[in-house]
Design a protein around this motif. Structure first.
Motif, PDB file in Angstrom:
ATOM      1  N   PRO A  48      68.564 -25.840  46.713  1.00 54.31           N
ATOM      2  CA  PRO A  48      68.792 -24.393  46.554  1.00 54.31           C
ATOM      3  C   PRO A  48      69.665 -24.128  45.347  1.00 54.31           C
ATOM      4  O   PRO A  48      70.587 -24.881  45.034  1.00 54.31           O
ATOM      5  N   SER A  49      69.395 -23.035  44.659  1.00 51.60           N
ATOM      6  CA  SER A  49      70.167 -22.680  43.470  1.00 51.60           C
ATOM      7  C   SER A  49      70.356 -21.171  43.445  1.00 51.60           C
ATOM      8  O   SER A  49      69.548 -20.423  43.985  1.00 51.60           O
ATOM      9  N   PRO A  50      71.443 -20.714  42.808  1.00 50.56           N
ATOM     10  CA  PRO A  50      71.679 -19.271  42.723  1.00 50.56           C
ATOM     11  C   PRO A  50      70.633 -18.605  41.842  1.00 50.56           C
ATOM     12  O   PRO A  50      70.024 -19.244  40.991  1.00 50.56           O
ATOM     13  N   THR A  51      70.432 -17.303  42.058  1.00 46.46           N
ATOM     14  CA  THR A  51      69.451 -16.534  41.284  1.00 46.46           C
ATOM     15  C   THR A  51      69.904 -16.398  39.849  1.00 46.46           C
ATOM     16  O   THR A  51      71.062 -16.083  39.560  1.00 46.46           O
ATOM     17  N   ASN A  52      68.984 -16.625  38.898  1.00 50.54           N
ATOM     18  CA  ASN A  52      69.266 -16.463  37.474  1.00 50.54           C
ATOM     19  C   ASN A  52      68.925 -15.042  37.065  1.00 50.54           C
ATOM     20  O   ASN A  52      67.798 -14.598  37.227  1.00 50.54           O
ATOM     21  N   SER A  53      69.901 -14.313  36.551  1.00 49.32           N
ATOM     22  CA  SER A  53      69.668 -12.915  36.187  1.00 49.32           C
ATOM     23  C   SER A  53      68.669 -12.758  35.067  1.00 49.32           C
ATOM     24  O   SER A  53      68.122 -11.687  34.852  1.00 49.32           O
ATOM     25  N   ASN A  54      68.423 -13.834  34.315  1.00 53.77           N
ATOM     26  CA  ASN A  54      67.467 -13.763  33.212  1.00 53.77           C
ATOM     27  C   ASN A  54      66.072 -14.193  33.612  1.00 53.77           C
ATOM     28  O   ASN A  54      65.179 -14.268  32.789  1.00 53.77           O
ATOM     29  N   SER A  55      65.881 -14.534  34.903  1.00 58.38           N
ATOM     30  CA  SER A  55      64.569 -14.993  35.332  1.00 58.38           C
ATOM     31  C   SER A  55      63.537 -13.893  35.208  1.00 58.38           C
ATOM     32  O   SER A  55      63.782 -12.743  35.551  1.00 58.38           O
ATOM     33  N   ILE A  56      62.345 -14.261  34.725  1.00 55.46           N
ATOM     34  CA  ILE A  56      61.306 -13.252  34.539  1.00 55.46           C
ATOM     35  C   ILE A  56      59.987 -13.671  35.154  1.00 55.46           C
ATOM     36  O   ILE A  56      59.000 -12.950  35.040  1.00 55.46           O
ATOM     37  N   GLU A  57      59.919 -14.809  35.818  1.00 54.15           N
ATOM     38  CA  GLU A  57      58.661 -15.235  36.415  1.00 54.15           C
ATOM     39  C   GLU A  57      58.454 -14.504  37.740  1.00 54.15           C
ATOM     40  O   GLU A  57      58.645 -15.044  38.821  1.00 54.15           O
ATOM     41  N   VAL A  58      58.090 -13.233  37.637  1.00 57.99           N
ATOM     42  CA  VAL A  58      57.881 -12.388  38.806  1.00 57.99           C
ATOM     43  C   VAL A  58      56.431 -11.955  38.836  1.00 57.99           C
ATOM     44  O   VAL A  58      55.933 -11.378  37.881  1.00 57.99           O
ATOM     45  N   ASP A  59      55.729 -12.225  39.938  1.00 57.35           N
ATOM     46  CA  ASP A  59      54.341 -11.819  40.045  1.00 57.35           C
ATOM     47  C   ASP A  59      54.246 -10.302  40.138  1.00 57.35           C
ATOM     48  O   ASP A  59      55.096  -9.638  40.724  1.00 57.35           O
ATOM     49  N   ILE A  60      53.173  -9.770  39.581  1.00 59.05           N
ATOM     50  CA  ILE A  60      52.930  -8.335  39.643  1.00 59.05           C
ATOM     51  C   ILE A  60      52.517  -7.951  41.055  1.00 59.05           C
ATOM     52  O   ILE A  60      51.663  -8.591  41.657  1.00 59.05           O
ATOM     53  N   SER A  61      53.135  -6.910  41.588  1.00 55.17           N
ATOM     54  CA  SER A  61      52.759  -6.385  42.897  1.00 55.17           C
ATOM     55  C   SER A  61      52.275  -4.960  42.750  1.00 55.17           C
ATOM     56  O   SER A  61      52.899  -4.157  42.068  1.00 55.17           O
ATOM     57  N   PHE A  62      51.163  -4.649  43.377  1.00 49.44           N
ATOM     58  CA  PHE A  62      50.600  -3.315  43.299  1.00 49.44           C
ATOM     59  C   PHE A  62      50.890  -2.493  44.556  1.00 49.44           C
ATOM     60  O   PHE A  62      50.499  -1.344  44.649  1.00 49.44           O
ATOM     61  N   SER A 195      35.251   6.325  30.496  1.00 47.67           N
ATOM     62  CA  SER A 195      34.029   5.977  31.225  1.00 47.67           C
ATOM     63  C   SER A 195      33.717   4.489  31.117  1.00 47.67           C
ATOM     64  O   SER A 195      33.027   3.921  31.964  1.00 47.67           O
ATOM     65  N   HIS A 196      34.233   3.840  30.077  1.00 49.48           N
ATOM     66  CA  HIS A 196      34.057   2.391  29.916  1.00 49.48           C
ATOM     67  C   HIS A 196      34.686   1.636  31.079  1.00 49.48           C
ATOM     68  O   HIS A 196      34.234   0.554  31.458  1.00 49.48           O
ATOM     69  N   TYR A 197      35.740   2.220  31.664  1.00 50.99           N
ATOM     70  CA  TYR A 197      36.443   1.610  32.793  1.00 50.99           C
ATOM     71  C   TYR A 197      36.107   2.303  34.113  1.00 50.99           C
ATOM     72  O   TYR A 197      36.757   2.033  35.121  1.00 50.99           O
ATOM     73  N   ASP A 198      35.136   3.204  34.093  1.00 47.26           N
ATOM     74  CA  ASP A 198      34.833   4.034  35.272  1.00 47.26           C
ATOM     75  C   ASP A 198      36.078   4.771  35.747  1.00 47.26           C
ATOM     76  O   ASP A 198      36.249   5.031  36.937  1.00 47.26           O
ATOM     77  N   ARG A 199      36.980   5.053  34.799  1.00 48.31           N
ATOM     78  CA  ARG A 199      38.234   5.780  35.070  1.00 48.31           C
ATOM     79  C   ARG A 199      39.081   5.089  36.147  1.00 48.31           C
ATOM     80  O   ARG A 199      39.833   5.734  36.871  1.00 48.31           O
ATOM     81  N   ASN A 200      38.927   3.779  36.211  1.00 50.39           N
ATOM     82  CA  ASN A 200      39.663   3.011  37.226  1.00 50.39           C
ATOM     83  C   ASN A 200      40.204   1.746  36.587  1.00 50.39           C
ATOM     84  O   ASN A 200      39.449   0.847  36.203  1.00 50.39           O
ATOM     85  N   ILE A 201      41.525   1.661  36.448  1.00 55.97           N
ATOM     86  CA  ILE A 201      42.157   0.500  35.833  1.00 55.97           C
ATOM     87  C   ILE A 201      43.247  -0.089  36.723  1.00 55.97           C
ATOM     88  O   ILE A 201      43.618  -1.253  36.583  1.00 55.97           O
ATOM     89  N   TYR A 202      43.730   0.696  37.687  1.00 56.41           N
ATOM     90  CA  TYR A 202      44.856   0.283  38.528  1.00 56.41           C
ATOM     91  C   TYR A 202      44.490  -0.923  39.383  1.00 56.41           C
ATOM     92  O   TYR A 202      43.462  -0.949  40.055  1.00 56.41           O
ATOM     93  N   GLY A 203      45.331  -1.956  39.338  1.00 55.63           N
ATOM     94  CA  GLY A 203      45.140  -3.143  40.154  1.00 55.63           C
ATOM     95  C   GLY A 203      44.092  -4.099  39.640  1.00 55.63           C
ATOM     96  O   GLY A 203      43.742  -5.057  40.332  1.00 55.63           O
ATOM     97  N   THR A 204      43.593  -3.880  38.409  1.00 54.00           N
ATOM     98  CA  THR A 204      42.554  -4.741  37.857  1.00 54.00           C
ATOM     99  C   THR A 204      43.127  -5.631  36.751  1.00 54.00           C
ATOM    100  O   THR A 204      44.270  -5.457  36.312  1.00 54.00           O
ATOM    101  N   LYS A 205      42.296  -6.556  36.283  1.00 55.99           N
ATOM    102  CA  LYS A 205      42.653  -7.414  35.156  1.00 55.99           C
ATOM    103  C   LYS A 205      41.840  -7.041  33.911  1.00 55.99           C
ATOM    104  O   LYS A 205      41.599  -7.875  33.043  1.00 55.99           O
ATOM    105  N   ARG A 206      41.442  -5.793  33.823  1.00 53.79           N
ATOM    106  CA  ARG A 206      40.654  -5.341  32.687  1.00 53.79           C
ATOM    107  C   ARG A 206      41.491  -5.336  31.422  1.00 53.79           C
ATOM    108  O   ARG A 206      42.649  -4.936  31.409  1.00 53.79           O
ATOM    109  N   TRP A 207      40.886  -5.786  30.330  1.00 51.88           N
ATOM    110  CA  TRP A 207      41.564  -5.766  29.035  1.00 51.88           C
ATOM    111  C   TRP A 207      41.660  -4.338  28.522  1.00 51.88           C
ATOM    112  O   TRP A 207      40.752  -3.530  28.717  1.00 51.88           O
ATOM    113  N   ILE A 208      42.750  -4.038  27.836  1.00 54.18           N
ATOM    114  CA  ILE A 208      42.887  -2.756  27.161  1.00 54.18           C
ATOM    115  C   ILE A 208      43.220  -3.003  25.697  1.00 54.18           C
ATOM    116  O   ILE A 208      43.473  -4.140  25.293  1.00 54.18           O
ATOM    117  N   GLY A 209      43.219  -1.928  24.910  1.00 56.40           N
ATOM    118  CA  GLY A 209      43.514  -2.065  23.494  1.00 56.40           C
ATOM    119  C   GLY A 209      44.179  -0.831  22.929  1.00 56.40           C
ATOM    120  O   GLY A 209      44.837  -0.065  23.640  1.00 56.40           O
TER     121      GLY A 209
END
Length: 409
Positions: A48-62, A195-209
């Motif tokens: 066990p180790s204390p939490t590192n305040s600089n840690s950034i490996e956090v999974d995305i949650s929707f 319309s390219h995304y069917d107006r739905n991007i939330y929770g997907t892995k679709r590329w944007i630009g």
């Protein structure tokens, strides 16, 4: 019809352009189980180790945006949409990132200054680096660059700080940005492109630009502008939603639905591809130099080693990847009295800790940040920048059509 080929940014193999998004994502999906097993073994064996305040490996949650997402399907009219915006502003989460003490660009300016008197550089005032995480590898670079631009706007522009992301005064995580983009589409921004995304991007892995970047910022009343760099021979634009030219099979961030506002009558059909490539490099670099140097008060003094720019960084897009240009350097009289230029680029694919380490040691940072014209080998590039000020209601309607300036070579 045979499809166009492009290079995978992960394995560098040639793949069909219309299969590029699937191909890149497959690299990470295939390795996901192996990585998770390895990580599980490391966690099981580690004390066990204390939490590192600089840690950034956090999974995305929707899950945090589930209520807002459900509201999008049932909203009707402006009142409900305003309620949805208010709700999202309250539930959105601040994006975690690796914080560099003193600021990453401060370290960069120190390194650039120490390169000598024959160099002059102009760099954005402030940018936080948002690196791609395990949870968004292969598809998240566009969102990470939006976060970098947002960090600059929130730090440097008071008017933007008041309107961005419901006045939250922080950079949201990717799920929240996806919801802001969907709300922009619901409000009528970029109707053709959405319309390219069917107006739905939330929770997907679709590329944007670039177009989606401009759409988000324009929906808050910011003057986001797009510039296309393209040889007239390629004819890779998309006018009024109809594809034309040799890039008709392209799929992904470069397949844009923008209206090209300014063209060039330069003829390139008789030129060799090498000549066109050289011209394209120079045109792009010249434009970036004029963009940053034009932001200073008075005439730009090339005798200064470092100048801080008032302009926003540039969202820098090409087929397969996007990065953030934070400045440009000129080495004076490098060869036969000709000046040599380097774009200064933050890549979300780099680890912030590695960038910080290289900049603090002033060793190895050039290979991570400086990019000469010889590296610009793509036939098309797009840039997005944001002019100062907030538009009025009449101008807001005009911003809903995403247009661009076409620079031909």
């Amino acid at each position: 019809m045979r499809g166009m080929f492009t290079f995978c940014p992960v394995c560098n193999n040639q793949v069909l352009s219309n299969e590029l998004e699937w191909h890149v994502n497959s690299h990470f999906e295939e390795d996901e189980l192996a990585r998770d097993m390895e990580l599980a073994q490391q966690v099981a064996m580690a004390p066990p180790s204390p939490t590192n305040s600089n840690s950034i490996e956090v999974d995305i949650s929707f899950e945090d945006y589930g209520e807002a997402s459900q509201a999008s399907s049932s909203t009707a009219g402006k009142t409900n949409r305003d309620q949805e915006i208010s709700h999202l502003a309250k539930v959105q989460l601040k994006s975690d990132f690796y914080r560099v003490e003193g600021g990453l660009l401060h370290l960069l300016r120190t390194c650039l200054y120490n390169e000598g008197n024959n160099c002059t550089s102009i760099v954005s005032g402030y940018v936080d680096h948002y690196q791609t995480l395990r949870s968004d590898r292969g598809w998240g670079c566009g969102w990470r660059n939006i976060q970098m631009l947002s960090s600059n706007l929130l730090h440097e522009r008071k008017e933007a700080k008041k309107v961005l992301f419901g006045g939250s005064q922080f950079v949201p995580d990717i799920p929240a940005l996806q919801r802001w983009l969907e709300i922009a589409w619901q409000r009528g921004f970029d109707q053709i492109g959405s319309s390219h995304y069917d107006r739905n991007i939330y929770g997907t892995k679709r590329w944007i630009g670039t177009t989606e970047c401009a759409t988000i910022f324009r929906s808050f009343g910011l003057k986001a502008r797009i510039v296309d760099f393209d040889s007239t021979e390629s004819g890779g634009s998309r006018m009024n939603g109809k594809k034309r030219g040799r890039y008709a099979d392209l799929h992904g961030p470069m397949d844009k639905f923008v209206v090209r506002a300014v063209g060039s009558d330069t003829q390139t059909n008789s030129r060799s591809s090498d000549v066109i490539e050289t011209l394209g490099r120079q045109v792009l670099v010249d434009w970036v130099w004029k963009y940053f140097t034009g932001s200073t008060s008075g005439s730009f003094d090339v005798s200064q080693r470092i100048t801080v720019s008032e302009k926003t960084p540039l969202y820098f897009q090409h087929d397969g990847h996007s990065r953030t240009i934070v400045g440009i350097q000129m080495q004076k009289g490098f060869c036969d009295s000709e000046d040599r230029f380097f774009l200064l680029i933050l890549d979300p694919g780099h680890k912030t800790a590695d960038l910080e380490k290289a900049l603090r040691r002033q060793k190895g940072w050039q290979g991570m940040i400086k990019r000469g014209p010889h590296t610009l080998k793509k036939p098309q590039y797009q840039l997005c920048y944001i002019d100062p000020g907030i538009v009025n209601s009449a101008e807001m309607e005009q911003l809903k059509t995403i247009d661009s300036t076409l620079v031909s070579f």
